[in-house]
Write a protein that holds these residues in place. Structure first.
Motif, PDB file in Angstrom:
ATOM      1  N   ASP A 207       0.750  -1.410  -0.087  1.00 21.98           N
ATOM      2  CA  ASP A 207      -0.006  -0.094   0.145  1.00 21.98           C
ATOM      3  C   ASP A 207       1.038   1.256  -0.041  1.00 21.98           C
ATOM      4  OD1 ASP A 207      -3.005  -1.139   0.509  1.00 21.98           O
ATOM      5  OD2 ASP A 207      -1.547  -2.181   1.669  1.00 21.98           O
ATOM      6  N   ALA A 208       2.166   1.067   0.469  1.00 22.35           N
ATOM      7  CA  ALA A 208       2.845   2.108   0.643  1.00 22.35           C
ATOM      8  C   ALA A 208       4.542   1.747   0.687  1.00 22.35           C
ATOM      9  CB  ALA A 208       2.727   3.293   1.959  1.00 22.35           C
ATOM     10  N   THR A 209       5.216   2.566   0.432  1.00 25.94           N
ATOM     11  CA  THR A 209       6.854   2.092   0.298  1.00 25.94           C
ATOM     12  C   THR A 209       7.597   3.335   1.130  1.00 25.94           C
ATOM     13  OG1 THR A 209       7.233   2.756  -1.830  1.00 25.94           O
ATOM     14  CG2 THR A 209       6.609   0.456  -1.442  1.00 25.94           C
ATOM     15  N   ILE A 210       8.654   3.162   1.500  1.00 27.33           N
ATOM     16  CA  ILE A 210       9.478   4.167   2.015  1.00 27.33           C
ATOM     17  C   ILE A 210      11.005   3.525   1.778  1.00 27.33           C
ATOM     18  CG2 ILE A 210      10.371   5.432   4.001  1.00 27.33           C
ATOM     19  CD1 ILE A 210       7.858   4.666   5.385  1.00 27.33           C
ATOM     20  N   ASN A 211      11.656   4.718   1.087  1.00 26.86           N
ATOM     21  CA  ASN A 211      13.039   4.438   0.664  1.00 26.86           C
ATOM     22  C   ASN A 211      13.886   4.836   1.916  1.00 26.86           C
ATOM     23  OD1 ASN A 211      15.875   4.793  -0.020  1.00 26.86           O
ATOM     24  ND2 ASN A 211      15.286   4.573  -2.235  1.00 26.86           N
ATOM     25  N   TYR A 212      14.485   4.144   2.672  1.00 25.50           N
ATOM     26  CA  TYR A 212      14.858   4.467   3.765  1.00 25.50           C
ATOM     27  C   TYR A 212      16.415   5.174   3.926  1.00 25.50           C
ATOM     28  CZ  TYR A 212      17.986   0.189   3.466  1.00 25.50           C
ATOM     29  OH  TYR A 212      18.628  -0.866   3.193  1.00 25.50           O
ATOM     30  N   ARG A 213      16.936   5.309   2.549  1.00 29.59           N
ATOM     31  CA  ARG A 213      18.250   5.931   2.694  1.00 29.59           C
ATOM     32  C   ARG A 213      17.891   7.406   2.144  1.00 29.59           C
ATOM     33  NH1 ARG A 213      22.130   2.241  -1.175  1.00 29.59           N
ATOM     34  NH2 ARG A 213      22.911   0.973   0.754  1.00 29.59           N
ATOM     35  N   ALA A 214      16.687   7.672   1.403  1.00 30.62           N
ATOM     36  CA  ALA A 214      16.266   8.919   1.080  1.00 30.62           C
ATOM     37  C   ALA A 214      15.391   9.694   2.292  1.00 30.62           C
ATOM     38  CB  ALA A 214      15.260   8.994  -0.055  1.00 30.62           C
ATOM     39  N   THR A 215      15.029   8.382   3.345  1.00 34.54           N
ATOM     40  CA  THR A 215      14.164   9.191   4.585  1.00 34.54           C
ATOM     41  C   THR A 215      14.613   8.229   5.495  1.00 34.54           C
ATOM     42  OG1 THR A 215      12.133   9.217   3.085  1.00 34.54           O
ATOM     43  CG2 THR A 215      12.014   9.239   5.375  1.00 34.54           C
ATOM     44  N   PRO A 216      15.824   8.615   6.265  1.00 31.49           N
ATOM     45  CA  PRO A 216      16.459   7.719   7.513  1.00 31.49           C
ATOM     46  C   PRO A 216      15.507   7.789   8.727  1.00 31.49           C
ATOM     47  CG  PRO A 216      17.939   9.359   6.422  1.00 31.49           C
ATOM     48  CD  PRO A 216      16.884   9.757   5.712  1.00 31.49           C
ATOM     49  N   GLU A 217      14.671   8.673   8.792  1.00 27.59           N
ATOM     50  CA  GLU A 217      13.667   8.781   9.888  1.00 27.59           C
ATOM     51  C   GLU A 217      12.529   8.151   9.378  1.00 27.59           C
ATOM     52  OE1 GLU A 217      14.521  10.052  13.091  1.00 27.59           O
ATOM     53  OE2 GLU A 217      16.381   9.943  12.281  1.00 27.59           O
ATOM     54  N   TRP A 218      12.484   6.925   9.067  1.00 22.77           N
ATOM     55  CA  TRP A 218      11.394   6.214   8.297  1.00 22.77           C
ATOM     56  C   TRP A 218      10.416   5.900   9.393  1.00 22.77           C
ATOM     57  CZ3 TRP A 218      10.506   1.476  10.069  1.00 22.77           C
ATOM     58  CH2 TRP A 218      11.570   0.729  10.547  1.00 22.77           C
ATOM     59  N   GLY A 219      10.593   5.994  10.649  1.00 21.09           N
ATOM     60  CA  GLY A 219       9.448   5.664  11.651  1.00 21.09           C
ATOM     61  C   GLY A 219       8.492   6.926  11.644  1.00 21.09           C
ATOM     62  N   LYS A 220       8.950   7.979  11.548  1.00 20.47           N
ATOM     63  CA  LYS A 220       8.275   9.213  11.645  1.00 20.47           C
ATOM     64  C   LYS A 220       7.555   9.204  10.389  1.00 20.47           C
ATOM     65  CE  LYS A 220      11.290  12.284  14.258  1.00 20.47           C
ATOM     66  NZ  LYS A 220      12.224  13.429  14.142  1.00 20.47           N
ATOM     67  N   ALA A 221       8.065   8.752   9.089  1.00 17.50           N
ATOM     68  CA  ALA A 221       7.192   8.622   7.986  1.00 17.50           C
ATOM     69  C   ALA A 221       6.079   7.523   8.089  1.00 17.50           C
ATOM     70  CB  ALA A 221       8.151   8.181   6.672  1.00 17.50           C
ATOM     71  N   VAL A 222       6.424   6.727   8.694  1.00 23.14           N
ATOM     72  CA  VAL A 222       5.269   5.501   8.999  1.00 23.14           C
ATOM     73  C   VAL A 222       4.123   6.247   9.803  1.00 23.14           C
ATOM     74  CG1 VAL A 222       4.527   3.371  10.280  1.00 23.14           C
ATOM     75  CG2 VAL A 222       6.603   3.508   8.787  1.00 23.14           C
ATOM     76  N   MET A 223       4.575   6.827  11.042  1.00 24.58           N
ATOM     77  CA  MET A 223       3.436   7.716  11.760  1.00 24.58           C
ATOM     78  C   MET A 223       2.919   8.548  10.973  1.00 24.58           C
ATOM     79  SD  MET A 223       3.679   6.151  14.474  1.00 24.58           S
ATOM     80  CE  MET A 223       2.832   7.175  15.674  1.00 24.58           C
ATOM     81  N   GLU A 224       3.215   9.223   9.825  1.00 21.88           N
ATOM     82  CA  GLU A 224       2.331   9.897   8.922  1.00 21.88           C
ATOM     83  C   GLU A 224       1.554   9.360   8.151  1.00 21.88           C
ATOM     84  OE1 GLU A 224       5.562  12.333   7.086  1.00 21.88           O
ATOM     85  OE2 GLU A 224       6.304  13.471   8.766  1.00 21.88           O
TER      86      GLU A 224
END
Length: 337
Positions: A207-224
């Motif tokens: 449903d969604a993806t996160i590039n953890y190199r582009a977004t090191p704080e990916w935990g916050k991205a999950v919360m968003e």
């Protein structure tokens, strides 16, 4: 028959093939299985590389799938002609985890000889039936990666429709978790450092993806992405290098299944945040024979087929490990005779 063995002290250059006699005798509870395919896991690589020392001449690989050729007089679970897949913990039949599953002393390819042999003889508890209609290579993905995803999300996690799952990376466990979670009506977020792999994960239903190199704080991205709620389940494969972000991303009352150590074996844990979230952090290694049987039944019902990146020959096992180590694969790497 042929078997693929490891000379100590380990190292991919010390993998060798040997012609040996097939086992001649079966005990009353034994089955003889002709192995057709296997698959690779990070644990197998650690053994092959010498990071997890084993006996000299150990036959490698925990995962194997094939056909039963003969059975002992008291075998009740399996019959000649059955298509079967090996168990990671053959001594753990069902129920709560047993003490002997606290390590690898009886795990094929580590504490005992593995499945990289053309013919093996084992107690019937070392196998379950494979999913009906699956190829041997597909079935070989079940033993470690598939059962780990099943136990993390279903047997221990109690996954239900509407839950949110985060899975780290696009290896065998993560792809099994993605497919399983989507089949059960959950939303799935996949992390990776590769946009190409993330696009493939989206095509598989993420449903969604996160590039953890582009977004090191990916935990916050999950919360968003979850409007501040966090993920109910996190399939944590990284270990100490990613655990802080997983705790950031987990929901209040959620669960983190710690199943991998790709970033190392030791590291700090933000314990206060874990406590404030009333979250559960569980170390988890594969599962029981009953977990595997339940997973096979679920696979047969929902039509899932595993993601296989590439298949090598058993004689190319060292090359297969090198390909695994490069990290360019998605899903499982398999071997066939």
């Amino acid at each position: 028959m042929q078997a693929i063995r490891l000379k100590q002290p380990g190292g991919l250059e010390n993998i060798y093939a040997e012609q040996t006699n097939a086992p001649e005798t079966l005990g009353p509870n034994d089955v003889q299985v002709r192995i057709h395919a296997g698959s690779l896991n990070y644990h197998d690589y650690l053994v092959a590389a010498g990071a997890l020392p084993t006996d000299d001449g150990r036959i490698l690989l925990s995962d194997g799938a094939g056909v039963v050729e003969a059975v002992g007089a008291e075998v009740s679970d399996l019959a000649v002609g059955d298509h079967v897949v090996s168990c990671f913990y053959p001594q753990w039949e069902s129920g709560p985890v047993v003490a002997s599953a606290g390590g690898f002393a009886r795990t094929p390819g580590d504490g005992v000889d593995g499945m990289a042999a053309e013919v093996v003889v084992r107690n019937q508890s070392a196998f379950t039936l494979a999913p009906e209609g699956w190829s041997h290579a597909e079935s070989a993905t079940i033993t470690t990666a598939g059962v780990t995803a099943w136990r993390a999300l279903v047997a221990e996690g109690g996954l239900k429709a509407g839950d949110t799952v985060v899975t780290l990376g696009t290896g065998g466990v993560s792809m099994a978790a993605l497919q399983l979670a989507k089949a059960m009506g959950a939303s799935v977020i996949v992390t990776s450092s590769s946009d190409e792999k993330l696009a493939k994960a989206k095509a598989l239903g993420a449903d969604a993806t996160i590039n953890y190199r582009a977004t090191p704080e990916w935990g916050k991205a999950v919360m968003e992405l979850t409007e501040g709620l966090g993920a109910n389940h996190i399939v944590e494969l990284g270990g100490p290098g990613t655990l802080a972000q997983s705790i950031e991303a987990v929901a209040v009352g959620g669960q983190i299944a710690l199943i991998g150590v790709l970033t190392g074996f030791d590291g700090p844990v933000p314990t206060a945040q874990l406590m404030f979230k009333n979250a559960r952090l569980q170390g988890l290694l594969v599962g029981s024979r009953a977990n595997q049987r339940d997973y096979v039944k679920a696979l047969e019902q929902n039509g899932i087929r595993p993601v296989i990146d590439r298949t090598f020959r058993y004689g190319e096992l060292a090359e297969a490990f090198e390909y695994q180590l490069a990290g360019s694969h998605m899903g499982k790497i398999c071997v066939e005779w």
